[in-house]
Design an enzyme around this catalytic site. Structure first.
Site, PDB file in Angstrom:
ATOM      1  N   ASP A  99       0.847  -1.187   0.000  1.00  0.00           N
ATOM      2  CA  ASP A  99       0.000   0.000   0.000  1.00  0.00           C
ATOM      3  C   ASP A  99       0.885   1.241   0.000  1.00  0.00           C
ATOM      4  OD1 ASP A  99       0.964   0.270   2.586  1.00  0.00           O
ATOM      5  OD2 ASP A  99      -0.905  -0.358   3.541  1.00  0.00           O
ATOM      6  N   ARG A 100       0.258   2.402  -0.045  1.00  0.00           N
ATOM      7  CA  ARG A 100       1.020   3.651  -0.141  1.00  0.00           C
ATOM      8  C   ARG A 100       1.987   3.808   1.032  1.00  0.00           C
ATOM      9  NH1 ARG A 100       1.765   7.376  -4.370  1.00  0.00           N
ATOM     10  NH2 ARG A 100       2.686   9.213  -3.455  1.00  0.00           N
ATOM     11  N   CYS A 101       1.539   3.442   2.222  1.00  0.00           N
ATOM     12  CA  CYS A 101       2.396   3.551   3.407  1.00  0.00           C
ATOM     13  C   CYS A 101       3.625   2.650   3.274  1.00  0.00           C
ATOM     14  CB  CYS A 101       1.594   3.189   4.653  1.00  0.00           C
ATOM     15  SG  CYS A 101       2.535   3.316   6.190  1.00  0.00           S
ATOM     16  N   GLY A 102       3.411   1.413   2.831  1.00  0.00           N
ATOM     17  CA  GLY A 102       4.517   0.483   2.681  1.00  0.00           C
ATOM     18  C   GLY A 102       5.516   0.923   1.632  1.00  0.00           C
TER      19      GLY A 102
ATOM     20  N   LEU B  66       7.588   3.794   3.014  1.00  0.00           N
ATOM     21  CA  LEU B  66       8.595   3.297   3.949  1.00  0.00           C
ATOM     22  C   LEU B  66       9.774   2.688   3.204  1.00  0.00           C
ATOM     23  CD1 LEU B  66       9.309   2.743   6.943  1.00  0.00           C
ATOM     24  CD2 LEU B  66       8.106   0.560   6.708  1.00  0.00           C
TER      25      LEU B  66
END
Length: 458
Positions: free
Chosen positions: A383-386, A389
């Site tokens: 996802d965008r967060c992953g 990161l």
């Protein structure tokens, strides 16, 4: 059971290909490294020499993290291991323990030669590791090495030569520098400002003193390179060296790609405990502290006066001259695909307080818009967060930290010998000749951090 994120498992040098756009996916980036391999050719006449053994083992330990297609070592390895590193009884055992493979050099593979003099001109990439006195580097295989009498080989120079050789081979295989392998690259660890490391006009000073108390802050890429370098020093009684090892992190799969002492068996364990175990195999005495280095860290009077810092964050570095250390040597490495070979080394206290040196923290450039990261988003792998990161993690290569470590430890050794130390050293392994140094103005002559003499004949 540790649940590692995609960022925790990413090979830090494969990430370079994702960030610069030369790979369109993580799989393609990792496949590039699996397509790279090198050979190390050890002359039979040098096989029983401890410095040449140190050069071979340093090159294997660094190379197997970079050239995932394999590192082949050719030569007579069935000799007793006489270097100080605790990797086996014979050179062959040590090579295998570090991830190398015995055998003849495969055709067309870049070769790092470890030997005593010029060899034949080779049709492909072949450089010779050259070291004498406090000087280390690489030269084309058929070129002359260090001219004149540089004196006794200082124990860190084989590691320096190996790191520069692995860097040169990677520049060649990645196509970044057409001249890679056809140039001379090196440094004098006694005098970094010397523009000609190959010309020894007079013998370098003999190594006479070794530190007995050091505090290592951070046990990842740089911290492990510091310890590997310390492991090469010729202590008559290794237990004379007492180390405080500080880190609060665990070993992740990506740690292995940059950190010279990490292997798969350490993954998921505390860095302090795995690294202390290695240091104790070398014979060093250790104390561990499993907490962040921050404003609440204070050195007590009986603890080491010298700290070696390998932190990758500015918040910790701002405290380095406020924690009671009398001398600090620290290194910072580039984080991006374009500057990961750069290093900036400081000794403290200096003219400018640490809080001022790292006053502002620039946000790291994000590579999230590169094609490989867009693919991860589009296919739903992360996802965008992953993805954010993963994109924010640093690009890293173990040969950069290894080079920095030899410079940092050399600053401590020069301090013990009453020689001037550098306040700042700045260089990039693309062209180390274009480096910048600035001398320390502080007087450290009254500092007695603890030392032992080097035994005669070492």
């Amino acid at each position: 059971m540790n649940a590692f994120t995609s960022a925790d498992t990413m090979h830090r040098l494969a990430k370079r290909a994702m960030d610069n756009g030369s790979a369109r996916s993580r799989e393609e980036a990792e496949a590039l490294l699996r397509g790279y391999r090198i050979a190390i050719a050890l002359d039979d006449t040098a096989a029983a020499d401890r410095h040449h053994q140190a050069a071979v083992l340093s090159a294997v330990a660094l190379g197997r993290r970079v050239f995932l297609g394999g590192v082949t070592v050719a030569g007579n390895l069935d000799v007793p291991l006489v270097t100080t590193l605790p990797f086996g009884r014979t050179l062959a055992e040590a090579v295998v323990a570090l991830g190398g493979t015995r055998g003849d050099a495969p055709a067309g593979v870049p070769v790092l030669r470890v030997g005593n003099g010029p060899g034949d001109r080779m049709p492909g990439f072949c450089v010779r590791l050259a070291f004498a006195g406090w000087r280390g580097g690489i030269v084309p295989n058929d070129a002359e090495g260090i001219a004149g009498d540089a004196g006794e080989t200082m124990a860190l120079t084989p590691m320096l030569a190996a790191a520069l050789g692995v860097n040169e081979a990677f520049l060649h295989l990645s196509g970044e520098m057409p001249s890679a392998g056809r140039r001379c690259v090196g440094l004098s660890l006694w005098n970094l400002a010397d523009p000609d490391w190959l010309d020894a006009r007079a013998p370098d000073p003999a190594l006479r003193y070794l530190p007995t108390r050091l505090w290592l802050i951070g046990l990842g890429h740089l911290g492990q390179a510091f310890l590997f370098a310390l492991g090469l020093l010729p202590y008559e009684r290794p237990s004379d060296l007492h180390l405080i090892l500080q880190d609060d992190d665990i070993v992740t799969p990506s740690t292995e790609s940059t950190s010279i002492l990490t292997d798969a068996a350490m993954i998921g364990k505390k860095k302090t405990r795995t690294i202390a175990a290695w240091a104790e195999r070398r014979g060093f005495a250790t104390t561990i502290t499993e907490r962040l280095f921050d404003k609440d860290t204070r050195r007590q009077q009986h603890e080491p006066a010298i700290a070696l810092c390998g932190l990758d964050n500015a918040a910790g570095r701002r405290q380095l001259d406020l924690s009671g250390f009398e001398f600090v040597a620290e290194a910072g490495l580039g984080r991006g695909h374009a500057d990961f070979r750069s290093m900036l080394i400081h000794t403290l206290p200096g003219e400018v307080p640490a809080a001022k040196l790292w006053e502002s923290v620039d946000a790291a450039d994000s590579a999230i818009d590169a094609a490989a990261y867009r693919k991860l988003l589009d296919e739903g792998s992360l996802d965008r967060c992953g993805v954010t990161l993963l994109a924010g993690k640093a690009v890293g290569a173990p040969f950069v930290g290894a080079t920095a470590a030899t410079i940092v430890i050399a600053e401590v050794l020069r301090l013990l010998h009453g020689a001037p130390v550098n306040r700042l050293v700045e260089l990039n392994l693309v062209n180390p000749d274009h480096r910048r140094t600035a001398p320390q103005t502080n007087d450290f002559s009254g500092l007695n951090p603890g030392f032992v003499p080097v035994p005669e004949g070492s």
